[in-house]
Design an enzyme around this catalytic site. Structure first.
Site, PDB file in Angstrom:
ATOM      1  N   CYS A   1      74.469   2.682  36.351  1.00  0.00           N
ATOM      2  CA  CYS A   1      75.261   3.590  36.336  1.00  0.00           C
ATOM      3  C   CYS A   1      76.653   3.396  36.064  1.00  0.00           C
ATOM      4  CB  CYS A   1      75.025   4.523  37.877  1.00  0.00           C
ATOM      5  SG  CYS A   1      75.915   5.848  37.975  1.00  0.00           S
TER       6      CYS A   1
ATOM      7  N   ALA B   1      36.046 -12.368  31.012  1.00  0.00           N
ATOM      8  CA  ALA B   1      36.146 -10.918  30.851  1.00  0.00           C
ATOM      9  C   ALA B   1      35.566 -10.234  29.736  1.00  0.00           C
ATOM     10  CB  ALA B   1      37.421 -10.413  31.596  1.00  0.00           C
TER      11      ALA B   1
ATOM     12  N   GLY C   1      38.553 -10.977  37.200  1.00  0.00           N
ATOM     13  CA  GLY C   1      40.027 -11.646  36.771  1.00  0.00           C
ATOM     14  C   GLY C   1      40.946 -11.384  37.909  1.00  0.00           C
ATOM     15  N   THR C   2      40.662 -11.662  39.003  1.00  0.00           N
ATOM     16  CA  THR C   2      41.522 -11.631  40.172  1.00  0.00           C
ATOM     17  C   THR C   2      41.066 -13.000  41.101  1.00  0.00           C
ATOM     18  OG1 THR C   2      42.662 -10.541  41.867  1.00  0.00           O
ATOM     19  CG2 THR C   2      40.389 -10.085  41.491  1.00  0.00           C
TER      20      THR C   2
ATOM     21  N   HIS D   1      50.191  -1.877  41.357  1.00  0.00           N
ATOM     22  CA  HIS D   1      51.669  -2.797  41.473  1.00  0.00           C
ATOM     23  C   HIS D   1      52.524  -2.117  40.500  1.00  0.00           C
ATOM     24  CE1 HIS D   1      49.029  -6.248  43.186  1.00  0.00           C
ATOM     25  NE2 HIS D   1      49.341  -5.211  43.933  1.00  0.00           N
TER      26      HIS D   1
HETATM   27  P1  OAD Z   1      46.247 -14.571  39.436  1.00  0.00           P
HETATM   28  O1  OAD Z   1      47.116 -15.256  38.473  1.00  0.00           O
HETATM   29  O2  OAD Z   1      46.569 -14.946  40.995  1.00  0.00           O
HETATM   30  O3  OAD Z   1      44.557 -14.929  39.113  1.00  0.00           O
HETATM   31  C1  OAD Z   1      44.160 -14.685  37.928  1.00  0.00           C
HETATM   32  C2  OAD Z   1      42.567 -15.117  38.106  1.00  0.00           C
HETATM   33  O4  OAD Z   1      42.143 -14.640  36.708  1.00  0.00           O
HETATM   34  C3  OAD Z   1      42.151 -16.314  38.383  1.00  0.00           C
HETATM   35  O5  OAD Z   1      41.153 -16.274  39.386  1.00  0.00           O
HETATM   36  C4  OAD Z   1      41.578 -16.992  37.298  1.00  0.00           C
HETATM   37  O6  OAD Z   1      40.493 -17.821  37.495  1.00  0.00           O
HETATM   38  C5  OAD Z   1      41.088 -15.526  36.418  1.00  0.00           C
HETATM   39  N1  OAD Z   1      40.884 -15.749  34.804  1.00  0.00           N
HETATM   40  C6  OAD Z   1      41.418 -16.443  34.186  1.00  0.00           C
HETATM   41  N2  OAD Z   1      41.105 -16.126  33.014  1.00  0.00           N
HETATM   42  C7  OAD Z   1      39.997 -15.294  32.903  1.00  0.00           C
HETATM   43  C8  OAD Z   1      39.375 -14.612  32.151  1.00  0.00           C
HETATM   44  N3  OAD Z   1      39.400 -14.972  30.942  1.00  0.00           N
HETATM   45  N4  OAD Z   1      38.408 -13.573  32.614  1.00  0.00           N
HETATM   46  C9  OAD Z   1      38.232 -13.482  33.790  1.00  0.00           C
HETATM   47  N5  OAD Z   1      39.142 -14.240  34.806  1.00  0.00           N
HETATM   48  C10 OAD Z   1      40.080 -14.828  34.548  1.00  0.00           C
HETATM   49  O7  OAD Z   1      46.385 -13.087  39.415  1.00  0.00           O
HETATM   50  P2  OAD Z   1      45.758 -11.882  40.276  1.00  0.00           P
HETATM   51  O8  OAD Z   1      44.620 -12.199  41.048  1.00  0.00           O
HETATM   52  O9  OAD Z   1      46.025 -10.444  39.464  1.00  0.00           O
HETATM   53  O10 OAD Z   1      51.239  -9.544  42.133  1.00  0.00           O
HETATM   54  O11 OAD Z   1      47.033 -11.873  41.079  1.00  0.00           O
HETATM   55  C11 OAD Z   1      47.234 -10.601  41.910  1.00  0.00           C
HETATM   56  C12 OAD Z   1      48.781 -10.290  42.171  1.00  0.00           C
HETATM   57  O12 OAD Z   1      49.476 -11.605  42.544  1.00  0.00           O
HETATM   58  C13 OAD Z   1      49.524 -10.078  40.522  1.00  0.00           C
HETATM   59  O13 OAD Z   1      49.450  -8.421  40.730  1.00  0.00           O
HETATM   60  C14 OAD Z   1      50.800 -10.293  41.080  1.00  0.00           C
HETATM   61  C15 OAD Z   1      50.471 -11.760  41.823  1.00  0.00           C
HETATM   62  O14 OAD Z   1      51.335 -12.337  42.413  1.00  0.00           O
HETATM   63  C16 OAD Z   1      52.647  -8.837  42.197  1.00  0.00           C
HETATM   64  O15 OAD Z   1      53.270  -8.903  41.256  1.00  0.00           O
HETATM   65  C17 OAD Z   1      52.880  -8.264  43.311  1.00  0.00           C
END
Ligand code: OAD
Length: 242
Positions: free
Chosen positions: A148, A232, A188-189, A119
């Site tokens: 610019c 994590a 963590g996603t 991303h």
């Molecule tokens: P999210 O904010 O959707 O999800 C974060 C995840 O991390 C959740 O499932 C939490 O339970 C988990 N989490 C929180 N703390 C944690 C920890 N200490 N260890 C492990 N896991 C933990 O974020 P993403 O899945 O990264 O896109 O979201 C993907 C994309 O959606 C991002 O890159 C962004 C967003 O909209 C764009 O900007 C295009």
């Protein structure tokens, strides 16, 4: 019980693909994408800020939101989880491919120079429109955002916004890494965003073992062989030590 099983799988794996999301950086102090709206920004939905349409309609608002996030990221450090992953890659060259949805640079700062950034990069800019001969980064007109001075082309954050394509090179590298792996760690996603989440589904369909590390349920849990309900930075150092 699951932790020792996963450690065994990690020891046996020939190639490990890792997909990380915002939770990877949570213990460094970067709020996850959906928790990120605090203070001034609480009234805005990220989906309404992280789009080209939003930037064209309200360039200063979107630019200032990114400046706020940039300051936040500059002020934090990679955590033990980032370091544990980078350490495996350094100790065993070619054995682990890291694919991240995160736009912070914490994997890279931990030493993971070849992290595949699906991303883009929060701390970098690029031109909003195709640059003309007059567009030079050495002669920018200051502003929020800089532009610019001749044609008015704006600088924008070099991240992938909603509705935009992923950088083709990064997506191709991620697909190749998943194709080559016999174990996938998903850390963590929330697994809601495609094509990133599709990489995990593809691995599962090929019969690759999938391990999820996340304290909360995710959309990808149904395809996981093991789900570790852990954070994590707490879990990765012992999971990945030799
Ligand atoms: P999210 O904010 O959707 O999800 C974060 C995840 O991390 C959740 O499932 C939490 O339970 C988990 N989490 C929180 N703390 C944690 C920890 N200490 N260890 C492990 N896991 C933990 O974020 P993403 O899945 O990264 O896109 O979201 C993907 C994309 O959606 C991002 O890159 C962004 C967003 O909209 C764009 O900007 C295009």
């Amino acid at each position: 019980m699951s932790g020792p099983v996963v450690r065994q799988w990690i020891c046996e794996a020939r190639h490990i693909a890792v997909l990380t999301g915002a939770g990877m950086s949570a213990e460094s102090g970067v709020p996850t994408f959906r928790d990120a709206q605090t203070g001034l920004w609480a009234q805005f939905n990220p989906q309404d800020l992280a789009t080209e349409d939003a930037f064209r309609a309200h360039p200063q608002r979107v630019w200032d939101w990114y400046q706020f996030r940039r300051e936040l990221v500059r002020g934090v450090q990679p955590n033990a989880g980032h370091h544990a992953l980078a350490s495996v890659a350094q100790r065993h060259p070619g054995r682990l491919s890291l694919i991240t949805q995160n736009v912070d640079d914490l994997h890279q700062r931990a030493g993971h120079a070849d992290a595949i950034a699906l991303h883009g990069a929060l701390l970098q800019d690029r031109w909003l429109d195709i640059p003309r001969a007059c567009c030079s980064v050495d002669a920018l007109e200051d502003g929020h955002p800089p532009r610019c001075p001749v044609c008015g082309n704006l600088r924008r954050p070099a991240v992938v916004w909603f509705g935009e394509h992923l950088p083709p090179d990064a997506l191709a590298a991620a697909e190749a890494a998943v194709q080559a792996c016999d174990l996938m760690l998903v850390i963590g996603t929330s697994g809601v965003l495609y094509p990133a989440a599709g990489l995990v589904l593809g691995a599962h369909q090929r019969g690759v073992r999938v391990v999820i590390i996340n304290p909360e349920p995710t959309d990808l849990d149904p395809v996981a062989d093991v789900v570790l309900r852990e954070r994590a930075a707490q879990c990765l150092p012992s999971l990945l030590e030799d």
